[in-house]
Design a protein around this motif. Structure first.
Motif: not given
Length: 356
Positions: A326-332
């Motif tokens: 989530n920090y890197r890409s906000q995926l979830l």
């Protein structure tokens, strides 16, 4: 996350998730809720304690948060992926949140086929359980009214409470803990639920979680109990293995036992990136032999006790991986927040949130 970063192929990821979801489909459920522990060979309930031998709605909500992310990730894939998405959707929609109100305006944590409501744990905020109420409001099959949230979780507004440590404020009643409680309270509900800009009548949840992490950090830096190894590059108190079994470590003279849990700092990277990365680098570069194994950092350690067990807890490792992503890409966060049922639930409860 593993598929996105090519740690495993997409087909392998689908196969693993299909195995997990089919296990959950065939496992024993209690009005749609899974038990805290499940026998892996049979899928039958394993008692967590004598009367906690049935449905665990809180742990089930954490599973459901993941199921919704799986659904959204594979929704437009090939036939096998769409089947996986459909199964994830079916499983979470099978949770009977309404049953767990017992006809009242609050959610109960447990129900047992042998002891029924004997655990008698009505869940009121604030702790790790916000996600359970969001999901209960969002469920299109077994949804609950907004009153269950406002009267139950928020305790008719009594959830609001001001406390502070070193000028860092909290605005919710953290189970009576004036310094915020164990740090997993800032993690579990927000693995999918995006806390950034998430506000309702009671709090700004991104600010509240950030401040809880900052208090946890500052307590360890101040180190009033003079434990060995605490400092700017080594901090983080939460529930984990402990020098005497298992404990819910948190700031405070009674609850700080000199045990640092890496998941506390690492899963807080979305709130405290500078402080979390400093701890990560220090532990990896200077304490790797004591703290690092095949699955990342071990669960907990104590410099004061010279206690460095080479043990993992899945429920502590999981949030590290998810929050790093989530920090890197906000995926979830992006997957969860674009679900139409989740949006409907948040709207029902009066939340402001980032639209996906």
């Amino acid at each position: 996350s593993a598929i996105e970063r090519n740690y495993i192929g997409r087909q392998e990821g689908v196969a693993r998730l299909s195995k997990i979801l089919n296990f959950l489909k065939n496992a024993e459920r209690h009005h749609g809720a899974w038990s805290h522990w499940i026998f892996p060979e049979t899928g039958k309930t394993k008692a967590f304690s004598k009367k906690d031998d049935g449905g665990d709605l809180v742990e089930t909500a954490f599973v459901a948060q993941g199921l919704i992310c799986v659904k959204q990730y594979f929704l437009d894939g090939n036939k096998e992926e769409r089947q996986l998405a459909a199964l994830a959707d079916e499983l979470w929609k099978g949770i009977d949140f309404k049953w767990y109100t017992k006809g009242e305006n609050v959610l109960y944590w447990h129900w047992s086929p042998n002891y029924e409501w004997a655990m008698n744990f009505a869940v009121k905020g604030y702790n790790e359980c916000l996600i359970m109420y969001v999901l209960a409001a969002a469920s299109p099959t077994h949804g609950v009214s907004a009153e269950v949230y406002h009267q139950g979780w928020a305790d008719n507004g009594k959830i609001k409470h001001h406390a502070e440590y070193k000028g860092i404020p909290l605005h919710l009643r953290h189970q009576g803990d004036e310094k915020g409680g164990p740090l997993f309270w800032a993690h579990y509900s927000y693995l999918g639920l995006d806390p950034r800009g998430l506000k309702d009548a009671y709090a700004d949840y991104g600010v509240e979680s950030t401040n809880q992490a900052l208090i946890n950090y500052q307590w360890c830096v101040d180190n009033p109990l003079a434990y060995k190894g605490y400092g700017k590059n080594s901090w983080g108190l939460t529930a984990s293995y402990s020098v005497k079994g298992y404990a819910g470590h948190s700031p405070g003279k009674e609850r700080d036992l000199g045990v640092i849990s890496p998941t506390a700092a690492l899963a807080s990277i979305v709130y405290t990136p500078k402080e979390s990365i400093a701890a990560m680098r220090n532990w990896y570069e200077n304490k790797k032999d004591d703290l690092w194994g095949n699955y990342g950092f071990y669960d907990a350690f104590s410099g004061t006790e010279n206690w460095y067990p080479k043990k993992y807890l899945g429920i502590d490792q999981g949030p590290i991986v998810v929050m790093l992503e989530n920090y890197r890409s906000q995926l979830l966060w992006n997957l969860f927040m674009k679900d139409k049922d989740i949006k409907a639930g948040l709207d029902k409860l009066g939340f402001q949130y980032q639209k996906k």
